[in-house]
Design a protein around this motif. Structure first.
Motif, PDB file in Angstrom:
ATOM      1  N   TYR A   1      38.102   3.008 -10.973  1.00  0.00           N
ATOM      2  CA  TYR A   1      36.767   3.602 -10.941  1.00  0.00           C
ATOM      3  C   TYR A   1      36.217   3.768 -12.357  1.00  0.00           C
ATOM      4  O   TYR A   1      35.071   3.404 -12.641  1.00  0.00           O
ATOM      5  CB  TYR A   1      36.867   4.942 -10.219  1.00  0.00           C
ATOM      6  N   ALA A   2      37.023   4.317 -13.254  1.00  0.00           N
ATOM      7  CA  ALA A   2      36.597   4.531 -14.643  1.00  0.00           C
ATOM      8  C   ALA A   2      36.244   3.207 -15.314  1.00  0.00           C
ATOM      9  O   ALA A   2      35.286   3.140 -16.095  1.00  0.00           O
ATOM     10  CB  ALA A   2      37.691   5.256 -15.429  1.00  0.00           C
ATOM     11  N   ARG A   3      36.972   2.162 -15.022  1.00  0.00           N
ATOM     12  CA  ARG A   3      36.679   0.846 -15.590  1.00  0.00           C
ATOM     13  C   ARG A   3      35.310   0.347 -15.125  1.00  0.00           C
ATOM     14  O   ARG A   3      34.555  -0.237 -15.894  1.00  0.00           O
ATOM     15  CB  ARG A   3      37.791  -0.135 -15.213  1.00  0.00           C
ATOM     16  N   HIS A   4      34.961   0.594 -13.869  1.00  0.00           N
ATOM     17  CA  HIS A   4      33.674   0.147 -13.336  1.00  0.00           C
ATOM     18  C   HIS A   4      32.513   1.016 -13.827  1.00  0.00           C
ATOM     19  O   HIS A   4      31.427   0.496 -14.081  1.00  0.00           O
ATOM     20  CB  HIS A   4      33.694   0.147 -11.801  1.00  0.00           C
ATOM     21  N   PHE A   5      32.722   2.324 -13.950  1.00  0.00           N
ATOM     22  CA  PHE A   5      31.640   3.227 -14.315  1.00  0.00           C
ATOM     23  C   PHE A   5      31.516   3.446 -15.815  1.00  0.00           C
ATOM     24  O   PHE A   5      30.485   3.936 -16.278  1.00  0.00           O
ATOM     25  CB  PHE A   5      31.800   4.573 -13.598  1.00  0.00           C
ATOM     26  N   GLY A   6      32.539   3.107 -16.576  1.00  0.00           N
ATOM     27  CA  GLY A   6      32.465   3.268 -18.027  1.00  0.00           C
ATOM     28  C   GLY A   6      32.239   4.715 -18.410  1.00  0.00           C
ATOM     29  O   GLY A   6      32.891   5.617 -17.888  1.00  0.00           O
ATOM     30  N   ASP A   7      31.274   4.951 -19.309  1.00  0.00           N
ATOM     31  CA  ASP A   7      30.999   6.301 -19.790  1.00  0.00           C
ATOM     32  C   ASP A   7      30.254   7.162 -18.775  1.00  0.00           C
ATOM     33  O   ASP A   7      30.179   8.379 -18.931  1.00  0.00           O
ATOM     34  CB  ASP A   7      30.180   6.242 -21.079  1.00  0.00           C
ATOM     35  N   ARG A   8      29.696   6.552 -17.752  1.00  0.00           N
ATOM     36  CA  ARG A   8      28.931   7.292 -16.735  1.00  0.00           C
ATOM     37  C   ARG A   8      29.898   8.054 -15.836  1.00  0.00           C
ATOM     38  O   ARG A   8      30.848   7.475 -15.314  1.00  0.00           O
ATOM     39  CB  ARG A   8      28.095   6.315 -15.911  1.00  0.00           C
ATOM     40  N   LYS A   9      29.665   9.355 -15.668  1.00  0.00           N
ATOM     41  CA  LYS A   9      30.537  10.201 -14.849  1.00  0.00           C
ATOM     42  C   LYS A   9      29.707  10.992 -13.845  1.00  0.00           C
ATOM     43  O   LYS A   9      29.433  12.176 -14.032  1.00  0.00           O
ATOM     44  CB  LYS A   9      31.341  11.151 -15.737  1.00  0.00           C
ATOM     45  N   PRO A  10      29.305  10.331 -12.740  1.00  0.00           N
ATOM     46  CA  PRO A  10      28.540  11.070 -11.726  1.00  0.00           C
ATOM     47  C   PRO A  10      29.410  12.133 -11.053  1.00  0.00           C
ATOM     48  O   PRO A  10      30.638  12.064 -11.115  1.00  0.00           O
ATOM     49  CB  PRO A  10      28.134   9.985 -10.724  1.00  0.00           C
ATOM     50  N   ALA A  11      28.762  13.095 -10.413  1.00  0.00           N
ATOM     51  CA  ALA A  11      29.507  14.065  -9.608  1.00  0.00           C
ATOM     52  C   ALA A  11      30.314  13.267  -8.584  1.00  0.00           C
ATOM     53  O   ALA A  11      29.862  12.224  -8.106  1.00  0.00           O
ATOM     54  CB  ALA A  11      28.533  15.014  -8.914  1.00  0.00           C
ATOM     55  N   ARG A  12      31.518  13.756  -8.276  1.00  0.00           N
ATOM     56  CA  ARG A  12      32.376  12.974  -7.385  1.00  0.00           C
ATOM     57  C   ARG A  12      33.296  13.883  -6.586  1.00  0.00           C
ATOM     58  O   ARG A  12      33.759  14.902  -7.082  1.00  0.00           O
ATOM     59  CB  ARG A  12      33.220  11.993  -8.208  1.00  0.00           C
ATOM     60  N   ALA A  13      33.551  13.473  -5.359  1.00  0.00           N
ATOM     61  CA  ALA A  13      34.573  14.106  -4.523  1.00  0.00           C
ATOM     62  C   ALA A  13      35.498  13.013  -4.034  1.00  0.00           C
ATOM     63  O   ALA A  13      35.049  11.929  -3.666  1.00  0.00           O
ATOM     64  CB  ALA A  13      33.935  14.823  -3.337  1.00  0.00           C
ATOM     65  N   VAL A  14      36.802  13.284  -4.084  1.00  0.00           N
ATOM     66  CA  VAL A  14      37.800  12.378  -3.516  1.00  0.00           C
ATOM     67  C   VAL A  14      38.441  13.136  -2.361  1.00  0.00           C
ATOM     68  O   VAL A  14      39.032  14.193  -2.563  1.00  0.00           O
ATOM     69  CB  VAL A  14      38.847  11.950  -4.565  1.00  0.00           C
ATOM     70  N   VAL A  15      38.268  12.588  -1.158  1.00  0.00           N
ATOM     71  CA  VAL A  15      38.702  13.264   0.051  1.00  0.00           C
ATOM     72  C   VAL A  15      39.855  12.494   0.692  1.00  0.00           C
ATOM     73  O   VAL A  15      39.667  11.362   1.135  1.00  0.00           O
ATOM     74  CB  VAL A  15      37.534  13.361   1.056  1.00  0.00           C
TER      75      VAL A  15
END
Length: 130
Positions: free
Chosen positions: A94-108
């Motif tokens: 996920y971090a590789r795809h989003f780079g510096d962008r860090k949207p709010a996120r939930a992992v369920v």
């Protein structure tokens, strides 16, 4: 309220249920849960988690682009993950795809998904360039 536009992304299978890939109302894009289904409609449930995660993120990107958005426009992401043991690997991909962008996120963590899929991703994006 602006009109609501239904979006089905070219290059992805038409949804099998009563929903669309995404909807757009003005600057807001809501993306339905994306699974690791291949563009030709075949399933990836037999593939390792990493391959399923890459396909799911590629599908998310395709739907966002069809709506005039990008991954970097995401303001919220919800990930349904079969097996909490995949969390670390998912976070790296996920971090590789989003780079510096860090949207709010939930992992369920969830028990099971159709066809042996190991994750599903839904998102919301805000498109300033509407």
């Amino acid at each position: 309220m602006p009109p609501i536009e239904t979006i089905n992304a070219p290059g992805l299978p038409i949804p099998a249920g009563h929903y669309s890939h995404a909807t757009r109302a003005g600057n807001l894009v809501c993306v339905s849960g994306q699974l690791p289904i291949r563009p030709d409609g075949t399933h990836t449930g037999d593939l390792p988690f990493e391959a399923q995660a890459e396909q799911t993120l590629a599908n998310l990107r395709t739907v966002l682009e069809a709506a005039g958005a990008r991954l970097t426009d995401c303001i919220e992401v919800t990930v349904y993950l079969v097996g909490v043991e995949h969390w670390k690997t998912f976070n790296e991909i996920y971090a590789r795809h989003f780079g510096d962008r860090k949207p709010a996120r939930a992992v369920v963590p969830v028990g099971a998904l159709h066809y042996g899929y190991l994750l599903e991703i839904a998102a919301r994006a805000w498109v300033e360039h509407a």
